[in-house]
Design a protein around this motif. Structure first.
Motif, mmCIF file in Angstrom:
data_model
loop_
_atom_site.group_PDB
_atom_site.id
_atom_site.type_symbol
_atom_site.label_atom_id
_atom_site.label_comp_id
_atom_site.label_asym_id
_atom_site.label_seq_id
_atom_site.Cartn_x
_atom_site.Cartn_y
_atom_site.Cartn_z
ATOM 1 N N PHE A 97 0.868 -1.250 0.025
ATOM 2 C CA PHE A 97 0.045 -0.010 0.092
ATOM 3 C C PHE A 97 0.846 1.127 -0.063
ATOM 4 C CE2 PHE A 97 -2.839 -3.258 1.854
ATOM 5 C CZ PHE A 97 -3.968 -3.095 1.138
ATOM 6 N N TYR A 98 2.300 1.334 0.180
ATOM 7 C CA TYR A 98 2.828 2.534 0.452
ATOM 8 C C TYR A 98 2.742 3.508 -1.053
ATOM 9 C CZ TYR A 98 7.022 0.239 -2.017
ATOM 10 O OH TYR A 98 7.910 -0.328 -2.749
ATOM 11 N N LEU A 99 2.596 2.810 -2.084
ATOM 12 C CA LEU A 99 2.432 3.951 -3.175
ATOM 13 C C LEU A 99 1.077 4.527 -3.363
ATOM 14 C CD1 LEU A 99 4.121 2.372 -6.287
ATOM 15 C CD2 LEU A 99 4.889 4.272 -4.925
ATOM 16 N N ALA A 100 -0.117 3.755 -2.619
ATOM 17 C CA ALA A 100 -1.386 4.507 -2.743
ATOM 18 C C ALA A 100 -1.714 5.979 -2.420
ATOM 19 C CB ALA A 100 -2.443 3.715 -1.793
ATOM 20 N N PRO A 101 -0.958 6.308 -1.478
ATOM 21 C CA PRO A 101 -0.673 7.824 -1.294
ATOM 22 C C PRO A 101 -0.375 8.654 -2.293
ATOM 23 C CG PRO A 101 -0.316 6.979 0.859
ATOM 24 C CD PRO A 101 -0.043 5.886 -0.263
ATOM 25 N N ALA A 102 0.862 8.135 -3.095
ATOM 26 C CA ALA A 102 1.386 8.835 -4.165
ATOM 27 C C ALA A 102 0.720 8.897 -5.328
ATOM 28 C CB ALA A 102 2.885 8.084 -4.253
ATOM 29 N N LEU A 103 -0.187 8.120 -5.561
ATOM 30 C CA LEU A 103 -0.778 7.798 -6.994
ATOM 31 C C LEU A 103 -1.479 9.239 -7.522
ATOM 32 C CD1 LEU A 103 -3.135 4.558 -6.493
ATOM 33 C CD2 LEU A 103 -0.792 5.030 -8.069
ATOM 34 N N PRO A 104 -1.735 10.236 -6.555
ATOM 35 C CA PRO A 104 -2.408 11.457 -7.296
ATOM 36 C C PRO A 104 -1.102 12.207 -7.495
ATOM 37 C CG PRO A 104 -3.462 11.054 -5.058
ATOM 38 C CD PRO A 104 -2.449 9.708 -5.049
ATOM 39 N N ILE A 105 0.006 12.298 -6.978
ATOM 40 C CA ILE A 105 1.154 12.689 -7.324
ATOM 41 C C ILE A 105 1.824 12.296 -8.561
ATOM 42 C CG2 ILE A 105 3.403 13.458 -6.696
ATOM 43 C CD1 ILE A 105 2.540 12.890 -3.663
ATOM 44 N N ILE A 106 1.805 10.636 -8.734
ATOM 45 C CA ILE A 106 2.199 10.031 -10.032
ATOM 46 C C ILE A 106 1.370 10.538 -11.158
ATOM 47 C CG2 ILE A 106 2.309 7.796 -10.919
ATOM 48 C CD1 ILE A 106 3.309 6.703 -8.356
ATOM 49 N N SER A 107 0.002 10.652 -10.816
ATOM 50 C CA SER A 107 -0.683 10.980 -11.847
ATOM 51 C C SER A 107 -0.261 12.335 -12.686
ATOM 52 C CB SER A 107 -2.264 11.207 -11.588
ATOM 53 O OG SER A 107 -3.123 11.541 -12.518
ATOM 54 N N ILE A 108 0.027 13.146 -11.732
ATOM 55 C CA ILE A 108 0.072 14.662 -12.366
ATOM 56 C C ILE A 108 1.937 14.565 -12.733
ATOM 57 C CG2 ILE A 108 1.015 16.891 -11.471
ATOM 58 C CD1 ILE A 108 -1.110 16.726 -9.232
ATOM 59 N N GLU A 109 2.851 13.866 -12.215
ATOM 60 C CA GLU A 109 4.081 13.894 -12.599
ATOM 61 C C GLU A 109 4.270 13.358 -14.000
ATOM 62 O OE1 GLU A 109 7.442 12.578 -10.391
ATOM 63 O OE2 GLU A 109 6.806 13.626 -8.583
ATOM 64 N N PHE A 110 3.568 12.155 -14.310
ATOM 65 C CA PHE A 110 3.673 11.401 -15.506
ATOM 66 C C PHE A 110 2.430 11.520 -16.369
ATOM 67 C CE2 PHE A 110 5.927 7.996 -12.769
ATOM 68 C CZ PHE A 110 7.107 8.818 -12.971
ATOM 69 N N LYS A 111 1.513 12.565 -16.100
ATOM 70 C CA LYS A 111 0.284 13.149 -16.836
ATOM 71 C C LYS A 111 -0.626 12.006 -17.046
ATOM 72 C CE LYS A 111 3.157 17.095 -18.619
ATOM 73 N NZ LYS A 111 3.545 17.689 -19.886
ATOM 74 N N VAL A 112 -0.857 11.086 -16.168
ATOM 75 C CA VAL A 112 -1.596 9.916 -16.319
ATOM 76 C C VAL A 112 -2.998 10.303 -16.074
ATOM 77 C CG1 VAL A 112 -2.135 7.615 -15.821
ATOM 78 C CG2 VAL A 112 0.193 8.415 -15.937
ATOM 79 N N ASN A 113 -4.068 9.961 -16.835
ATOM 80 C CA ASN A 113 -5.499 10.172 -16.464
ATOM 81 C C ASN A 113 -5.913 9.268 -15.375
ATOM 82 O OD1 ASN A 113 -8.621 9.433 -16.298
ATOM 83 N ND2 ASN A 113 -8.550 10.690 -18.265
ATOM 84 N N LYS A 114 -6.664 9.936 -14.086
ATOM 85 C CA LYS A 114 -6.953 9.266 -12.898
ATOM 86 C C LYS A 114 -7.738 8.099 -13.142
ATOM 87 C CE LYS A 114 -7.111 13.402 -10.005
ATOM 88 N NZ LYS A 114 -7.806 14.169 -9.004
ATOM 89 N N ALA A 115 -8.443 7.818 -14.248
ATOM 90 C CA ALA A 115 -9.122 6.661 -14.505
ATOM 91 C C ALA A 115 -8.176 5.746 -14.777
ATOM 92 C CB ALA A 115 -10.004 6.715 -15.801
ATOM 93 N N LEU A 116 -6.897 5.981 -15.201
ATOM 94 C CA LEU A 116 -5.793 4.648 -15.159
ATOM 95 C C LEU A 116 -4.863 4.491 -13.952
ATOM 96 C CD1 LEU A 116 -4.483 5.834 -18.554
ATOM 97 C CD2 LEU A 116 -6.091 3.872 -18.174
#
Length: 363
Positions: free
Chosen positions: A22-41
């Motif tokens: 689970f340690y990447l779960a809080p980072a997912l919104p940040i990863i979405s922004i950094e890598f320009k990934v749609n939240k649905a993905l």
């Protein structure tokens, strides 16, 4: 090596193993922004991990029958730690997915082998020890989510690197544990493990999906990241008490009925989460954490009595993952349509599979 020392080592390893879920779960919104990934993905991140874990459960049981439970578990935790050390150096979203897939394979190597070491070390206390084993999962999961607080100060890459480094020496310690070896057990599958694995897969998938994606859901609804991470960690920390209640399983005769009741109590309150009422989220999450861990402990105790407990536990866990892993994709796809629909679907799917438990031959 003393049985008590072996238990302590496996429990510590279980905590770190669980944090790596689970340690990447809080980072997912940040990863979405950094890598320009749609939240649905973003649901693909926990999905990739579970694909790796699900696809390697049965091979892990077979490998353990040849290599030994301790060495197999040690290799699994080592793989999870190494991939975690590499994730901070990812340059795109697809590298993260590949590394999480490999980490999932490592998780498969650890889970059933670690549980089998405990069940063979203290066969007279299977329910209690497997309950503590699951409580350790709740503790590690909560630590993994709460670790998201450090992302605000150190950045998600450095924080991930630091937590991943902890697993390397612990994995080597597990590898050299002189126990948990099952000498050439028969490769025989348990019918009950198959049935129970399918029946509990909805509840398992709901718990894992909520643990990984509630932070993303809450942030999307306007809550700060640190608040959403803490709320989710409460859900996972509450599962500790579910695991520590494993002694109940040793005392109750009808474990199948116990699983049914716990699933109902754990899923129905999720309907209140879309209100974003903090108290409602704490209560619903707390109930789900407690009941899910106790229900899965009951399921593990039922199948651990098979002649090849490692393979039976692997079978149950594989089916949980193969079916339950799709819920993370379903959750993020429906989240962009409706704030309530994902939770309604989680509840319905968890309850719809329970009637299969009528086919179980043991209670």
């Amino acid at each position: 090596m003393k049985r008590s020392i072996i238990v302590i080592i496996i429990m510590l390893a279980r905590v770190i193993y669980s944090a790596y879920w689970f340690y990447l779960a809080p980072a997912l919104p940040i990863i979405s922004i950094e890598f320009k990934v749609n939240k649905a993905l973003l649901g693909l991140v926990p999905f990739a991990f579970i694909v790796g874990a699900a696809s390697f459960q049965i091979p892990a049981g077979i490998i353990a029958s040849r290599l030994g439970n301790a060495k197999t578990a040690g290799l699994g935790l080592f793989a999870m730690a190494i991939t975690g050390l590499l994730i901070p150096f990812s340059t795109n979203f697809y590298e993260v997915l590949i590394l999480r897939l490999i980490a999932g394979i490592g998780a498969a190597l650890f889970f059933s082998t670690g549980a089998a070491i405990l069940s063979t070390a203290y066969p007279e206390r299977v329910g209690t020890l497997l309950g503590i084993y699951n409580a350790a999962f709740g503790l590690g999961s909560g630590i993994g989510l709460a670790w998201g607080i450090t992302y605000a100060f150190l950045g998600w890459r450095l924080s991930t690197l630091l937590l991943s480094a902890v697993g390397v020496p612990l994995a080597l310690t597990v590898f050299f544990v002189q126990s948990g070896y099952i000498h050439s057990p028969r490769i025989r599958f348990s019918r009950d493990a198959v049935i129970i694995g399918i029946a509990t897969s909805g509840f398992w998938g709901t718990y894992i999906t909520a643990g990984n994606l509630l932070p993303t859901y809450a942030v999307g609804r306007g809550l700060p990241l640190y608040v959403s991470s803490l709320l989710t960690s409460i859900m996972l920390f509450s599962s500790i008490f579910g695991g520590l209640s494993g002694r109940i399983i040793d005392a109750i005769k009808n474990r199948v009925l116990l699983i049914v009741v716990l699933t109902i109590v754990g899923t129905v309150p999720l309907i209140t989460i879309p209100t974003l009422n903090v108290a409602a989220i704490v209560i619903a999450g707390g109930l789900m954490g407690f009941t899910n861990e106790l229900a899965l402990t009951a399921a593990y105790a039922l199948v651990a009595r098979h002649e090849n407990p490692t393979l039976s536990l692997a079978t149950l866990n594989a089916l949980n993952m193969i079916i339950g892993m799709w819920l993370s994709i379903l959750f993020t796809e429906t989240m962009v349509i409706s704030y309530s629909l994902p939770w309604i679907l989680m509840i319905l799917i968890s309850l719809a599979l329970l009637p299969l438990l009528k086919l179980v031959s043991v209670t």
